[in-house]
Motif scaffolding. Structure first.
Motif, PDB file in Angstrom:
ATOM      1  N   ARG A 136      48.943   1.940 -28.478  1.00 22.53           N
ATOM      2  CA  ARG A 136      48.066   2.109 -29.639  1.00 22.53           C
ATOM      3  C   ARG A 136      47.899   0.797 -30.404  1.00 22.53           C
ATOM      4  O   ARG A 136      46.795   0.467 -30.863  1.00 22.53           O
ATOM      5  N   CYS A 162      45.537  -1.523 -28.413  1.00 18.18           N
ATOM      6  CA  CYS A 162      44.145  -1.105 -28.522  1.00 18.18           C
ATOM      7  C   CYS A 162      43.595  -1.392 -29.918  1.00 18.18           C
ATOM      8  O   CYS A 162      42.449  -1.850 -30.069  1.00 18.18           O
ATOM      9  N   TYR A 166      42.793  -5.025 -30.304  1.00 15.82           N
ATOM     10  CA  TYR A 166      41.602  -5.412 -29.567  1.00 15.82           C
ATOM     11  C   TYR A 166      40.350  -4.677 -30.040  1.00 15.82           C
ATOM     12  O   TYR A 166      39.270  -4.856 -29.470  1.00 15.82           O
ATOM     13  N   VAL A 210      39.743  -1.407 -29.936  1.00 18.22           N
ATOM     14  CA  VAL A 210      39.372  -0.343 -29.003  1.00 18.22           C
ATOM     15  C   VAL A 210      39.727   1.011 -29.615  1.00 18.22           C
ATOM     16  O   VAL A 210      40.913   1.310 -29.808  1.00 18.22           O
ATOM     17  N   LEU A 262      40.565   4.948 -29.810  1.00 18.90           N
ATOM     18  CA  LEU A 262      41.248   5.840 -28.877  1.00 18.90           C
ATOM     19  C   LEU A 262      41.108   7.284 -29.325  1.00 18.90           C
ATOM     20  O   LEU A 262      41.227   7.583 -30.516  1.00 18.90           O
ATOM     21  N   LEU A 283      47.248   6.950 -20.040  1.00 17.40           N
ATOM     22  CA  LEU A 283      45.985   6.431 -20.552  1.00 17.40           C
ATOM     23  C   LEU A 283      44.841   6.756 -19.600  1.00 17.40           C
ATOM     24  O   LEU A 283      44.936   6.529 -18.395  1.00 17.40           O
ATOM     25  N   THR A 299      41.107   5.586 -19.046  1.00 15.39           N
ATOM     26  CA  THR A 299      40.115   4.591 -19.443  1.00 15.39           C
ATOM     27  C   THR A 299      38.737   5.219 -19.343  1.00 15.39           C
ATOM     28  O   THR A 299      38.574   6.402 -19.620  1.00 15.39           O
ATOM     29  N   SER A 302      49.969   1.009 -18.245  1.00 15.38           N
ATOM     30  CA  SER A 302      49.073   1.087 -19.401  1.00 15.38           C
ATOM     31  C   SER A 302      48.886  -0.273 -20.063  1.00 15.38           C
ATOM     32  O   SER A 302      47.782  -0.633 -20.482  1.00 15.38           O
ATOM     33  N   VAL A 324      45.182  -1.967 -20.396  1.00 14.70           N
ATOM     34  CA  VAL A 324      44.583  -2.382 -21.674  1.00 14.70           C
ATOM     35  C   VAL A 324      44.235  -3.863 -21.634  1.00 14.70           C
ATOM     36  O   VAL A 324      43.148  -4.280 -22.052  1.00 14.70           O
ATOM     37  N   TYR A 337      40.304  -4.367 -21.757  1.00 10.81           N
ATOM     38  CA  TYR A 337      39.881  -4.370 -23.152  1.00 10.81           C
ATOM     39  C   TYR A 337      40.157  -5.654 -23.919  1.00 10.81           C
ATOM     40  O   TYR A 337      39.860  -5.711 -25.112  1.00 10.81           O
TER      41      TYR A 337
END
Length: 226
Positions: free
Chosen positions: A17, A20, A23, A25, A27, A53, A55, A67, A71, A75
């Protein structure tokens, strides 16, 4: 939008988390308790571990190491550097510390405290074992000494730049902090300063808003200045 099957206080899920969020991203989060070994989880991962995860494809990326790489591969923004150092030696040091956190710290501290304080709540008549809690907290003290020794001579855990090692340790610290297992008044200033800096990053807000049913966070958990 990618989907993460997670548990809010699972530190490996928290690491994904954080990555992400760093970056940018978004979720979708699907919460599950891995210790219950529900059929839906076992169908995805017979080991009954998190995170998992999804994608943009329908295929599941299972486990923390897979994962992390998914990521980073899918990402990482083009306009900024990722959390993996470009220099091979710096990257090797990052992986050494990531392994320390995900294996050694988890096996000696975090896993026991989560099992005793959280997982046992779903077992009728089960209560935390004081001797296990004492041993885990004693182990945490030793780990803290090592991390502080590193941070006394570095800007970040792995070196001069923020890396995956920092997010891995922060994910575990945030879980322990939520449960009230870190006495920050006794933590050396170098480690306190490091955690305050990483806790203040926008990516960390997703964790600070977490709440577990019937288990509110420890006092100061969401405070940036502690």
């Amino acid at each position: 939008m990618p989907t993460l099957v997670h548990y809010p206080l699972d530190p490996s899920s928290r690491l994904v988390r954080l990555m992400c969020a760093e970056y940018g991203v978004p979720l979708d989060l699907e919460e599950i308790k891995p210790w219950l070994r529900e059929e839906a989880l076992l169908e995805l991962n017979p080991a009954a571990t998190l995170p998992i995860l999804f994608t943009d494809s329908e295929d599941a990326v299972v486990g923390i190491m897979a994962s992390i790489h998914a990521v980073e591969d899918f990402y990482t923004p083009d306009i900024v550097g990722g959390l993996f150092p470009a220099d091979p030696l710096a990257r090797a040091e990052m992986w050494r510390l990531v392994e320390w956190v995900l294996v050694k710290l988890n096996d000696e501290v975090t896993r026991y405290l989560v099992e005793e304080k959280i997982a046992k709540r779903d077992i009728r008549g089960a209560t935390p074992e004081p001797s296990v809690l004492r041993a885990a907290k004693a182990n945490l003290t030793e780990h803290m000494l090592y991390f502080n020794w590193l941070l006394a001579s570095r800007n970040w855990l792995g070196g001069d730049e923020l890396s995956l090692a920092d997010f891995a340790l922060a994910a575990h610290f945030s879980t322990l902090d939520y449960m009230g297992d870190v006495d920050w008044s006794k933590v050396p200033p170098e480690t306190r300063d490091w955690y305050s800096r990483i806790k203040s990053r926008p990516a960390f807000r997703t964790l600070l808003n977490d709440r577990v049913v019937a288990m509110p966070p420890a006092r100061g958990y969401a405070d940036l200045d502690f």
